[in-house]
Design a protein around this motif. Structure first.
Motif, short mmCIF file in Angstrom:
data_model
loop_
_atom_site.label_atom_id
_atom_site.label_comp_id
_atom_site.label_asym_id
_atom_site.label_seq_id
_atom_site.Cartn_x
_atom_site.Cartn_y
_atom_site.Cartn_z
N LYS A 169 0.79 -1.09 -0.01
CA LYS A 169 -0.02 0.17 -0.05
C LYS A 169 0.73 1.37 0.00
O LYS A 169 0.69 2.22 -0.71
N ASP B 148 1.59 3.92 -3.28
CA ASP B 148 1.18 5.26 -3.09
C ASP B 148 2.41 6.28 -3.41
O ASP B 148 2.24 7.36 -3.84
N ARG C 196 -2.35 -0.55 -8.61
CA ARG C 196 -3.18 -0.32 -7.33
C ARG C 196 -4.70 -0.75 -7.59
O ARG C 196 -5.23 -1.12 -6.80
N ARG D 115 -4.85 -6.44 -5.69
CA ARG D 115 -5.58 -5.96 -4.43
C ARG D 115 -5.81 -7.13 -3.65
O ARG D 115 -5.52 -7.06 -2.54
N LEU E 37 -2.78 -6.28 -1.33
CA LEU E 37 -3.58 -5.09 -0.41
C LEU E 37 -4.48 -5.76 0.46
O LEU E 37 -4.89 -4.82 1.26
#
Ligand SMILES: Nc1ncnc2c1ncn2[C@@H]1O[C@H](COP(=O)(O)OP(=O)(O)O)[C@@H](O)[C@H]1O
Ligand SMILES: [Mg+2]
Length: 237
Positions: free
Chosen positions: A198, A202, A225, A231, A235
């Motif tokens: 994550k 970013d 992302r 994901r 994530l």
């Protein structure tokens, strides 16, 4: 955008065993690239291979020059600074002595003094603890010191091996925000390997997924992302 670091078909490993099987990726000039992967995927091995610390085969160019057969010392002098996993600070030296070691290849004393001040500006905790033995600093402070020491080289490319590992979330946020500043304000390009997908996605503009020594996906960080596989697997949502 032009590539600062370009790696193509990289094979590397230990003894007779290959860990990386033809890895290709790039870091743009002024960019931030992250390589994500689970524990054991080969992230640390990849950074060691780029820095010339282990046996490797394939094409590695840095600023347009081939470095695939150069020594680690040459690669450092060309402007690539490696913050290894486990940090690698000199535990018996003080924080300030560690920063001086980081600048050992530089001759400009005034510039070094100014950069040391700049590092204390980024990391005020290091200023408070400048005389303290590095081995007695907290994990977060040691990570800050390792990054500051690497920046004392005035590198073109900062290479970081899981800087978030084992640190409290607030400290990690601090460290990532300083990486962003260093990138934006000083134009230092960054290659970051992380398990913390994550945070890394970013920060980065470009991302790759490494699985058992091969890149299985790569592209703009925003695209990864939003990818469903990423994901779910990285994530957790
Ligand atoms: N010094 C070493 N000697 C032999 N094998 C190693 C060494 N370091 C790592 N490996 C092996 O290489 C593979 C990838 O490890 P590593 O690059 O450390 O992964 P990651 O950093 O993604 O967790 C693992 O199978 C690991 O056991
Ligand atoms: Mg590792």
């Amino acid at each position: 955008m032009a590539a600062l670091l370009e790696v193509a078909d990289l094979h590397a490993g230990y003894g007779p065993t290959d860990v990386l099987h033809g890895v290709s990726f790039a870091v743009n000039q002024g960019g931030i690239t992250t390589v994500l992967g689970a524990n054991g995927a080969g992230k640390t091995t990849l950074l060691r291979a780029v820095c010339g610390l282990i046996r490797r085969r394939g094409s590695v160019t840095f600023g347009g020059a081939p470095i695939g057969t150069r020594s680690t010392e040459d690669i450092v002098r060309l402007g690539l600074a490696h913050v290894p996993d486990g940090r690698g600070t000199f535990v018996l030296l003080s924080a300030e002595e560690n920063l001086r070691v980081g600048a050992i290849t530089r001759g400009d004393r005034k510039g070094v003094a100014a950069d040391m001040e700049r590092m204390y500006g980024y990391f005020p905790r290091l200023r408070e603890r400048r005389q303290q033995q590095a081995g007695t600093l907290s994990g977060g402070e040691q990570q800050m010191l390792a990054i500051a020491r690497a920046l004392m080289l005035r590198p073109k490319l900062l290479v970081l091996d899981e800087p978030s590992f084992g640190l409290a979330p607030l400290i990690v946020q601090d460290i990532f925000s300083i990486m962003r500043t260093v990138n934006r304000e000083e134009g230092v390009s960054i290659l970051l390997v992380e398990q913390n997908a994550k945070l890394a996605l970013d920060l980065a503009d470009t991302a790759y997924l490494l699985e058992t020594g091969s890149v299985v996906m790569g592209g703009p960080a925003a695209q990864l992302r939003d990818d469903e596989t990423v994901r779910k697997a990285y994530l957790g949502y």
